[in-house]
Motif scaffolding. Structure first.
Motif, PDB file in Angstrom:
ATOM      1  N   GLN A 104      31.491  35.151  35.659  1.00 21.21           N
ATOM      2  CA  GLN A 104      31.863  36.520  35.989  1.00 21.21           C
ATOM      3  C   GLN A 104      31.043  37.477  35.128  1.00 21.21           C
ATOM      4  O   GLN A 104      31.322  37.651  33.944  1.00 21.21           O
ATOM      5  N   ARG A 155      35.271  36.427  40.904  1.00 23.63           N
ATOM      6  CA  ARG A 155      34.702  36.702  42.210  1.00 23.63           C
ATOM      7  C   ARG A 155      35.460  35.911  43.275  1.00 23.63           C
ATOM      8  O   ARG A 155      36.159  34.948  42.971  1.00 23.63           O
ATOM      9  N   ARG A 184      41.383  37.269  44.735  1.00 18.36           N
ATOM     10  CA  ARG A 184      41.041  38.111  43.578  1.00 18.36           C
ATOM     11  C   ARG A 184      41.892  37.669  42.394  1.00 18.36           C
ATOM     12  O   ARG A 184      42.860  38.323  42.028  1.00 18.36           O
TER      13      ARG A 184
END
Length: 240
Positions: A6, A19, A59
């Motif tokens: 990330q 992600r 998410r």
């Protein structure tokens, strides 16, 4: 411990999100949930210990608990390679080179190149996956393919080599030396690997004029992707 990628992660105590592809992998495949710990890297040497605070498969949210930075290696390897006609082969090279250890991969189109188009999006995904699989904290730089003459201008590494099998009629004292015998430890290396049709004579002369030393990777004739990985491995072994 599971490692995720990330970019742009912040400091200890802050909250961030994986992600979508990593979120799905964490929640759906690995079946991680709230309170489970994960490792996250930003690809720039920073490693974060984090805990999942929201198990959303699209998410996934996490909070950073601790951080540590891995120093760069005392040497760097850059392989400049002409994309192969069969894209699977260059994808294989990228995956294995990242696993072995590499700082930068640059692509170029030579006079004898059969492939003239290369999109980096899939190669970048392969590099990220290989970084995570091999538990590394640095994501290698991948450069867009440019003409050979333009590539030469981007080189600033001190130890410069061009891999090329010598002509059989060259006298022994003029034959290229094996890369393993001329590269020195803790260097900043760049190695040029030609296309399936090899370098054109003009390209070899351009490289020599730019300070590149002609080397071999052994007595066997290697495929482009095999030669590129062999050069990468030799330079890593030299610095063990």
């Amino acid at each position: 411990m599971h490692l995720f990628y990330q970019p742009g992660v912040d400091s200890v105590g802050s909250v961030a999100f994986l992600r979508e592809d990593d979120s799905r992998h964490a929640i759906k495949t690995l079946r991680l949930g709230i309170g489970d710990k994960i490792d996250v890297t930003d690809g720039h040497g920073n490693r974060y210990l984090a805990v999942i605070t929201s198990a959303d498969a699209r998410r996934c949210q996490f909070r950073i608990m601790d951080t540590q930075t891995t120093p760069p290696r005392p040497f760097s390897v850059r392989i400049c390679v002409a994309p192969t006609k069969n894209l699977d082969r260059i994808e294989w090279f990228v995956e294995k080179a990242v696993e072995v250890g590499i700082e930068r991969i640059s692509f170029f189109f030579g006079q004898h190149s059969e492939r003239r188009v290369l999109k980096l999006e899939r190669l970048e995904k392969i590099a990220v996956a290989a970084m995570k699989q091999s538990l590394q904290s640095y994501l290698p730089q991948l450069d867009e393919a440019v003409p050979f003459s333009e590539l030469i201008k981007t080189v600033d590494e001190e130890q410069r080599f061009i891999a090329h099998l010598p002509s059989m009629d060259l006298p022994d004292d003029n034959s290229p030396v094996n890369l393993a015998k001329v590269a020195t430890p803790t260097g900043q290396y760049v190695v040029l690997i030609g296309p399936e049709g090899d370098f054109a004579e003009k390209e070899i002369q351009q490289a020599i004029a730019a300070g590149f030393q002609m080397v071999t990777l052994g007595t066997n004739r290697l495929r482009t992707e095999t030669a590129a990985l062999t050069a990468c491995q030799l330079l890593n072994f030299l610095n063990v």
